[in-house]
Design an enzyme around this catalytic site. Structure first.
Site, PDB file in Angstrom:
ATOM      1  N   GLU A  66      40.578  37.300  33.854  1.00 60.43           N
ATOM      2  CA  GLU A  66      41.155  35.947  33.887  1.00 60.43           C
ATOM      3  C   GLU A  66      40.825  35.141  32.624  1.00 60.43           C
ATOM      4  OE1 GLU A  66      41.194  33.989  37.771  1.00 60.43           O
ATOM      5  OE2 GLU A  66      40.479  32.202  36.735  1.00 60.43           O
ATOM      6  N   ASP A  67      39.637  35.300  32.114  1.00 57.96           N
ATOM      7  CA  ASP A  67      39.166  34.364  31.069  1.00 57.96           C
ATOM      8  C   ASP A  67      38.867  34.975  29.713  1.00 57.96           C
ATOM      9  OD1 ASP A  67      39.298  32.302  32.896  1.00 57.96           O
ATOM     10  OD2 ASP A  67      37.206  32.454  33.492  1.00 57.96           O
TER      11      ASP A  67
END
Ligand code: NDP
Ligand code: ZN
Length: 174
Positions: A66-67
């Site tokens: 996600e990051d």
């Protein structure tokens, strides 16, 4: 050659996550290195008796796709399809607007596998701890309250998390 040991995979996941999150900081005033957060999530599970290395690895890797620039292929190649599946269960679709992503976390919560549910609950608890201890500087009290109510809603919608003494946690809890 040394025989393989489950701890090897966990140490590799920790190092992999540290490298992936290098240079990132948490949003709080303390500006801790981002890796503190996935390490805390993993350790919280350990404190609650989780000994399933697949779940612990997925916990420390839970924010990588996600990051960071890490891809599902990277995770699968290094840690296998079981850990990838758990990390994907914890990964929001970043192409969606933030409000929609938050709504979907509530909607999808009841369908999480037992391992993902345990990690999700630990993730939210760690974020609430951070929010209390070192909140993002620009967040008003109202925004902190909104976040807390939303996190509680996500956790309340998770399936029952089986006791850690009854492995395997990662199997669906039906
Ligand atoms: P964000 O999703 O932007 O930030 C929360 C996330 O940041 C956490 O889930 C956590 O995710 C991570 N995080 C990093 N550092 C910390 C920390 N110190 N403490 C807690 N969490 C941390 O914020 P919101 O949840 O508020 O969602 C944004 C939404 O809010 C949007 O829909 C936006 O439009 C709206 N908004 C609301 C405002 C308001 O006043 N109510 C103002 C502005 C926007 P992780 O586990 O992945 O690290
Ligand atoms: Zn997280």
């Amino acid at each position: 050659m040394l025989p393989s040991h489950p701890t090897t995979q966990l140490l590799e996941a920790i190092l992999f996550a540290e490298k992936a999150h290098r240079g990132q900081a948490r949003k709080g005033a303390e500006k801790q290195p981002y890796i503190s957060h996935p390490l805390e999530v993993m350790y919280l599970l350990w404190q609650h008796g989780v000994r399933d290395v697949v779940v612990l690895c997925a916990a420390v890797l839970h924010d990588t796709i996600e990051d960071t620039a890490v891809t599902p292929t990277d995770i699968e190649r290094q840690f296998g399809s079981e850990i990838l599946a758990l990390v994907l269960e914890l990964t929001d679709d970043k192409s969606l607007p933030k409000a929609e992503r938050k709504r979907l976390q509530v909607v999808h919560a009841p369908h999480k596998s037992a391992g993902a549910a345990a990690i999700k609950a630990a993730d939210k608890l760690c974020n609430l701890r951070d929010l209390r201890r070192t909140p993002p500087e620009d967040w008003t009290a109202e925004r902190r309250q909104e976040y807390t109510a939303w996190a509680a809603q996500v956790v309340a919608n998770l399936p029952p998390i089986p006791p850690a003494s009854k492995p395997p946690l990662r199997k669906s809890w039906q």
